[in-house]
Design an enzyme around this catalytic site. Structure first.
Site, PDB file in Angstrom:
ATOM      1  CB  THR A 231       0.114  26.128  -4.986  1.00  0.00           C
ATOM      2  OG1 THR A 231      -0.504  26.127  -6.437  1.00  0.00           O
ATOM      3  CG2 THR A 231       0.029  27.135  -4.188  1.00  0.00           C
TER       4      THR A 231
ATOM      5  CG  PHE B 125      -1.815   1.224   1.149  1.00  0.00           C
ATOM      6  CD1 PHE B 125      -3.113   1.198   0.517  1.00  0.00           C
ATOM      7  CD2 PHE B 125      -1.257   2.383   1.784  1.00  0.00           C
ATOM      8  CE1 PHE B 125      -3.892   2.215   0.393  1.00  0.00           C
ATOM      9  CE2 PHE B 125      -2.341   3.629   1.734  1.00  0.00           C
ATOM     10  CZ  PHE B 125      -3.565   3.386   1.029  1.00  0.00           C
TER      11      PHE B 125
ATOM     12  CG  ASP C  39       5.373   4.014   1.759  1.00  0.00           C
ATOM     13  OD1 ASP C  39       5.426   4.702   2.690  1.00  0.00           O
ATOM     14  OD2 ASP C  39       4.395   3.761   1.098  1.00  0.00           O
TER      15      ASP C  39
ATOM     16  CE  LYS D 135      -0.664   5.962   7.574  1.00  0.00           C
ATOM     17  NZ  LYS D 135      -2.085   6.289   8.063  1.00  0.00           N
TER      18      LYS D 135
END
Length: 487
Positions: free
Chosen positions: A371, A209, A315, A346
């Site tokens: 941005t 994931f 990750d 997280k």
């Protein structure tokens, strides 16, 4: 209710059941245990859910929370119920609800300015942005990675890392950062064709994931519900080892399984029709079922990426910031060379990716750009989180508490072998899980004994307590679980 009044309220409400002091609590005025007044959801929560459901999708709702009354390791609802929270906003709360140190940071003039004058960091960075990064995000950078690109979320962090990998690979193929784009590359990119839109890929693993945005979703392999109806890139999926637990008791079988997966990973790197620019992997597959592998597997992946001149992206969105008893989970591996990029979010309350090789900076401005390019307010909050982690030695606390909790779960597994299967996470702090044949029932019943807990994959109960979770909290959790197993 103010934070001070809230602490006094809980100290009074829980005084009758206060345990004998065996450790110095980080939140001395938090409840001594769960407080249950109604079924969950109670009447006030039901009303609030119905109201919210008219304007917002509530079908994934776990519980309606009252964060003004939540404190430390405990999450409150609207009906006076207070639960021991070992799920922590899907592993995202690091140092407790309404942490006083974070409250000070949140109410500082520096934070107020960052919130109301939010800068477009690529064009108009605030004057002290370098200081904020160096005293916070970069202070805890993984070894060998001294630069950062900040983002908005875990999915965003991974997508930005993928973009960096593709630009790096094409720059190498082109012959260096000094070589400009051809007219053909420029024109073909506008029609989504090669060579401007190159036929490259990111290799991920079964059950992985990495997020729900377009690029990250193409590397996510955990559940079909995440992916259905969404167009995806033609990217390879290597097998993640299906290990037996505990890992050390099945070392030979697991080593063979890991080698099988490494062999297939190398085959895909060499043969996939859209060659990978990078391999991305979680140190512990989280959403996909809390799947572990040994350090040798990850060392093998690092060796393959070096051998085939592609990048190694780790990750750490869910595993990072102390959850495994080390600040970064990949520190458990003992790598000779660091990953090329480490993504985070997280518990950091901000997001982005660390890197060390300056070639991972695009050769021209505006190629890695949006941005906001992150958020100084969240970076300031992460700095305060880091200060709290260091002040209370919370990474070491998580390692010690995790060992204590794991041993307690081992005892429960011996007494209730049909309830606790494939217990895993030994030596990984509080990043612990097990398989349950009645997982969803266990999660539901947990609230009735005062515990908020989550699941992963199809059958796993996953624990994701905060870094302030201590042994007396572990005792409460173990007692609650035993009540469920007996029922």
């Amino acid at each position: 209710m103010s934070p001070i009044a809230l602490r006094r309220h809980y100290a009074s409400a829980a005084a009758a059941v206060a345990p004998e002091a065996t450790e110095q609590p980080f939140f001395p005025d938090e409840p001594a245990g769960p407080i249950l007044k109604t079924e969950i959801p109670g009447p006030q929560s039901v009303k609030a859910i119905e109201k919210l459901g008219k304007v917002f999708d509530t079908r994934s709702l776990n519980m309606m929370a009252n964060y003004q009354r939540s404190y430390g390791n405990y999450i409150a609802d609207l009906d006076g119920n207070v639960l021991l929270d070992v799920y922590a906003q899907i592993a995202s709360i690091p140092v407790g609800y309404n942490n006083p140190t974070l409250l000070l940071a949140a109410t500082s003039p520096e934070m107020a300015s960052a919130i109301i004058n939010r800068p477009a960091l690529g064009n108009f960075p605030q004057h002290d942005w370098a200081d904020i990064l160096e005293s916070g995000i970069l202070k805890v950078a993984p070894k060998g990675l001294n630069q950062v690109f900040t983002g908005q979320s875990g999915s965003d962090a991974n997508e930005l890392a993928y973009k960096a990998a593709f630009m790096w690979k094409r720059q190498h193929q082109r012959g260096g950062a000094h070589i400009d784009f051809t007219d053909h590359e420029i024109s073909s990119s506008m029609t989504n064709q090669s060579p401007g839109a190159p036929e490259l890929s990111i290799l991920s693993f079964t059950s992985a994931f990495h997020g729900r945005l377009f690029g990250s979703l193409s590397t996510t392999r955990s559940k079909a519900i995440h992916k259905l109806d969404i167009p995806a890139f033609d990217w390879p999926q290597a097998p993640f080892p299906v290990c037996k637990y505990p890992l050390d008791q099945y070392a030979a079988e697991n080593a063979a399984e890991e080698q099988r997966c490494l062999d297939e990973t190398e085959r895909l790197i060499k043969e996939w029709h859209n060659p990978p620019a990078a391999v991305v992997v979680e140190p512990i597959q989280s959403e996909g079922g809390d799947n572990h592998a040994s350090p040798n597997f990850f060392k093998g992946l690092r060796a393959l990426t070096k051998k085939h001149d592609i990048l190694f992206i780790v990750d750490e969105v869910q595993t990072g910031v102390g959850a495994t008893g080390k600040f970064w989970a990949h520190e458990h591996w003992g790598l000779e060379t660091p990953p090329d990029m480490v993504t985070f979010s997280k518990k950091a309350q901000t997001a982005g990716y660390y890197f060390g090789n300056s070639e991972l900076r695009p050769n021209k401005p505006y190629r890695q750009f949006n941005t906001w390019m992150g958020d100084p307010a969240r970076a300031i909050l992460f700095r305060a989180i880091i200060q709290e982690i260091e002040r209370l030695n919370l990474v070491e606390n998580t390692a010690v508490t995790g060992q204590y909790l794991y041993e307690g779960l081992e005892r429960l597994a011996q007494r209730y072998p049909s309830e606790v299967k494939n217990l895993r996470g030994k030596g990984q702090g509080t990043f612990i899980a097990w398989d349950s044949p009645r997982r969803d029932e266990v999660l539901k019943k947990a609230k009735s004994v005062g515990v908020n807990v989550g699941g992963s994959g199809a059958t796993a109960v996953r624990l994701r307590p905060m870094l302030i979770f201590q042994k007396h909290h572990a005792d409460l959790l173990l007692e609650g679980l035993e009540k469920i197993f007996k029922s």
